[in-house]
Write a protein that holds these residues in place. Sequence first.
Motif, PDB file in Angstrom:
ATOM      1  N   ARG A   1     -50.442  82.086  13.302  1.00  0.00           N
ATOM      2  CA  ARG A   1     -50.526  80.673  12.946  1.00  0.00           C
ATOM      3  C   ARG A   1     -51.768  80.366  12.121  1.00  0.00           C
ATOM      4  O   ARG A   1     -51.839  79.351  11.434  1.00  0.00           O
ATOM      5  CB  ARG A   1     -50.540  79.849  14.231  1.00  0.00           C
ATOM      6  CG  ARG A   1     -49.847  78.525  14.075  1.00  0.00           C
ATOM      7  CD  ARG A   1     -49.738  77.828  15.387  1.00  0.00           C
ATOM      8  NE  ARG A   1     -50.914  77.065  15.675  1.00  0.00           N
ATOM      9  CZ  ARG A   1     -50.992  76.232  16.713  1.00  0.00           C
ATOM     10  NH1 ARG A   1     -49.968  76.106  17.530  1.00  0.00           N
ATOM     11  NH2 ARG A   1     -52.067  75.549  16.948  1.00  0.00           N
ATOM     12  N   GLN A   2     -52.788  81.250  12.235  1.00  0.00           N
ATOM     13  CA  GLN A   2     -54.049  81.001  11.536  1.00  0.00           C
ATOM     14  C   GLN A   2     -54.192  81.860  10.286  1.00  0.00           C
ATOM     15  O   GLN A   2     -55.277  81.974   9.737  1.00  0.00           O
ATOM     16  CB  GLN A   2     -55.227  81.285  12.478  1.00  0.00           C
ATOM     17  CG  GLN A   2     -55.207  80.471  13.747  1.00  0.00           C
ATOM     18  CD  GLN A   2     -55.417  79.000  13.486  1.00  0.00           C
ATOM     19  OE1 GLN A   2     -55.844  78.612  12.398  1.00  0.00           O
ATOM     20  NE2 GLN A   2     -55.114  78.171  14.464  1.00  0.00           N
ATOM     21  N   THR A   3     -53.119  82.528   9.880  1.00  0.00           N
ATOM     22  CA  THR A   3     -53.216  83.399   8.711  1.00  0.00           C
ATOM     23  C   THR A   3     -52.569  82.710   7.518  1.00  0.00           C
ATOM     24  O   THR A   3     -51.352  82.609   7.440  1.00  0.00           O
ATOM     25  CB  THR A   3     -52.509  84.745   8.987  1.00  0.00           C
ATOM     26  OG1 THR A   3     -52.976  85.237  10.239  1.00  0.00           O
ATOM     27  CG2 THR A   3     -52.806  85.756   7.914  1.00  0.00           C
TER      28      THR A   3
ATOM     29  N   THR B   1     -59.474  87.440  12.093  1.00  0.00           N
ATOM     30  CA  THR B   1     -58.604  86.376  11.595  1.00  0.00           C
ATOM     31  C   THR B   1     -59.398  85.120  11.276  1.00  0.00           C
ATOM     32  O   THR B   1     -59.262  84.543  10.189  1.00  0.00           O
ATOM     33  CB  THR B   1     -57.538  86.035  12.649  1.00  0.00           C
ATOM     34  OG1 THR B   1     -56.865  87.223  13.006  1.00  0.00           O
ATOM     35  CG2 THR B   1     -56.551  85.023  12.128  1.00  0.00           C
ATOM     36  N   ALA B   2     -60.252  84.700  12.235  1.00  0.00           N
ATOM     37  CA  ALA B   2     -61.027  83.478  12.027  1.00  0.00           C
ATOM     38  C   ALA B   2     -61.928  83.626  10.810  1.00  0.00           C
ATOM     39  O   ALA B   2     -62.079  82.696  10.010  1.00  0.00           O
ATOM     40  CB  ALA B   2     -61.858  83.177  13.274  1.00  0.00           C
TER      41      ALA B   2
ATOM     42  N   LYS C   1     -59.919  83.705   7.520  1.00  0.00           N
ATOM     43  CA  LYS C   1     -59.273  82.423   7.217  1.00  0.00           C
ATOM     44  C   LYS C   1     -60.207  81.566   6.359  1.00  0.00           C
ATOM     45  O   LYS C   1     -59.763  80.902   5.415  1.00  0.00           O
ATOM     46  CB  LYS C   1     -58.936  81.680   8.516  1.00  0.00           C
ATOM     47  CG  LYS C   1     -58.086  80.451   8.250  1.00  0.00           C
ATOM     48  CD  LYS C   1     -57.876  79.602   9.468  1.00  0.00           C
ATOM     49  CE  LYS C   1     -56.993  78.421   9.096  1.00  0.00           C
ATOM     50  NZ  LYS C   1     -56.877  77.456  10.170  1.00  0.00           N
TER      51      LYS C   1
ATOM     52  N   PRO D   1     -60.968  77.833  14.736  1.00  0.00           N
ATOM     53  CA  PRO D   1     -59.922  76.953  15.266  1.00  0.00           C
ATOM     54  C   PRO D   1     -59.874  77.016  16.792  1.00  0.00           C
ATOM     55  O   PRO D   1     -60.182  78.065  17.383  1.00  0.00           O
ATOM     56  CB  PRO D   1     -58.631  77.523  14.663  1.00  0.00           C
ATOM     57  CG  PRO D   1     -59.066  78.354  13.504  1.00  0.00           C
ATOM     58  CD  PRO D   1     -60.431  78.833  13.813  1.00  0.00           C
TER      59      PRO D   1
ATOM     60  N   LEU E   1     -57.916  79.823  18.629  1.00  0.00           N
ATOM     61  CA  LEU E   1     -58.588  81.117  18.563  1.00  0.00           C
ATOM     62  C   LEU E   1     -59.791  81.137  19.504  1.00  0.00           C
ATOM     63  O   LEU E   1     -60.071  82.138  20.157  1.00  0.00           O
ATOM     64  CB  LEU E   1     -59.036  81.428  17.134  1.00  0.00           C
ATOM     65  CG  LEU E   1     -57.943  81.635  16.087  1.00  0.00           C
ATOM     66  CD1 LEU E   1     -58.530  82.199  14.810  1.00  0.00           C
ATOM     67  CD2 LEU E   1     -56.867  82.575  16.605  1.00  0.00           C
TER      68      LEU E   1
END
Lengths: 482, 165
Positions: free
Chosen positions: A98-100, A348-349, A352, A446, A449
């Motif tokens: 969802r965060q990519t 990921t964070a 992003k 986010p 995360l």
Amino acid sequence: MNPGFVIPTGWSALLPELALTGLIGLILIGDVLLKEEAGKILSGIAVAGLAAVGFLVAAQWDQPARTVLAGMFRMDMLAVFFKGIFTIAALTTVLIARQTPALIRRGLGEFYLLILTATLGMFLTASAGNLLMLFVALEMITISFYVMVSYHQEERSLEAGLKYLVLGSIASGLFLYGLAFLFGTTGTADLTEMAAVIQGGLTESPMLVLGLFLVLSSILFKSACVPFQLWAPDVYQGAPTPAVAFLSVGSKAAGFVVALRLLIELLLPLGGVWIPVVVFLSGATILAGNLGAIPQSNIKRLFGYSTIGHGGYLLIGIAAGSFLGTQAILFYLAAYAFTNLAAFLVITAFSKTTGSDEIRDYAGLSRRSPFLAAMFFLALLSLAGVPPLAGFFGKFLLILSAVDAGHGVLAGIGAIAVVISLYYYLMIVKTMYADEPADPSPVPVPTTLRIMLWICAAGMLGLGLIQKPLVNWAAAAAQTLF
Amino acid sequence: MIHPALFYSFSALTLLGALGAVAARHPMRAVLSLTVSLFGLSGLFVGLGAHFVAVIQILLYAGAILILFLFVVMLVESPETERMNIRNIWVKLLGIGFGAVLLRILWRVIGAGGEPPIAPHAVEGTVEAVGRELLTTYALPFEAASILLLVGIVGAIVLAKRKVT
């Protein structure tokens, strides 16, 4: 003339699998019906559904082992333990997806669907009671991953997908070829019946040995071990981050559940043939992974090598061929799940906001986001195996099982590789804490995360400090095989 | 039980076809050789009493999948793909080496004893028998295979979808 049409019974043992299948249908239909904002709603459905599946799995813990549906499906503690790991990995992967941003652009619905089908494949792999079931389940995992790996449709992602597809197809072919020999020698595809035939004194059959080595090759491919490890760095670097996170935790655990089911449960009477080979490959894998990781400059590629190293450590437990080894594998996999997922949450964070996976861009992360830097620090220490974190105790148990089985040299290699791995993990830490950031703007994290990172941190610290509950669970699950 | 002469001729067909598929330089010839090999295999299935599998082998593989192969070969054909020539001598040697090792092991397996230790159950390969087994004993893998096909379809669509910007 007409034998009774026996409808197989015992579907109630498949409650988690059935729920998962329902969830797959829901996502599929939901993706078609919802046009706007589909990603948010679908991820909500996927997370809630996976949580429900997790509860159903947990409810099966401590239930007596059952073999249902004409021997196709086995519900036992080992399977339930693995399903727990798979559920956690799948849940985290959904949140990472969802965060990519690159994935969001291409549509998340199908990606969620593929995560869930891969999870279903993993569930069935853990519970397969028949070679045919095992093969179908493994293919379900691999084919889902082929698509997930090439999802970006950028050159690198496609190249990774193609490499994984070609090598994976060869591995599947070898596996099927090996299964054919196992079936031909024992005259049955049912794992329980097969174990009985093999224990009845089939150990000398060269046909069985050939089958064994073909199956072993395919397991080594799935878990990225020497000599079938070459795909891992390329695929890890090129594939979307959520696919990599799931590959490193879920697919690896699936490879090892097959190894436990086939090598330990079924073919341990042939241990004299395969244990020396696995001891050698385990040492080679540990060294290949850890030495290969040193010169890497891309964080995902580095994790591609580091995952090879961890596969080597897990092989120690297979090589031990004992209860202790199995228990150690189970503990290590659970600890590795929390640790590696934490690392990929940070990656990921970070990417992003910055759009980068290069290690040099992590410079000064401690000032840009102290929280991310601290979490990454914790995960890297746990991966290297520093006490009191979960990774340390997992490595400790594995090396202990090697010593117990009389593989002193392997235990030595395992201990030395911890030092090697500390070098390249701490190089990242140095970059994060000591180097000056090129761009001092803060890196926001986010909320989802952040929550997942706290959970993973609790897992890493909790399992490291209070090991007893997980050790007991691992023992209960390992008991299934002995 | 199949007549030995038939068994050997079908086996020869299978092996020669497979060899042709590997050795052919032109992809089109490789695909056609593969067809020959699959026909031979189908003959062997008949010999084992697996009539349904034999028919499906021809219908699905020779009929559908190889036609698809041919389409792909014809559609993507370009001067570069015309000749599949592995230039790297080491790759060739490596392949031959692996093949030799496997052949050596197989030789030992075959030499170790004629009959397999346990004869597989005699199966009735009719449509009825296969259908009955699929929906009773093998119900779970059968259902799982349908999910597998779903994954294949969704995957193909996802990958074929036009690039989103």
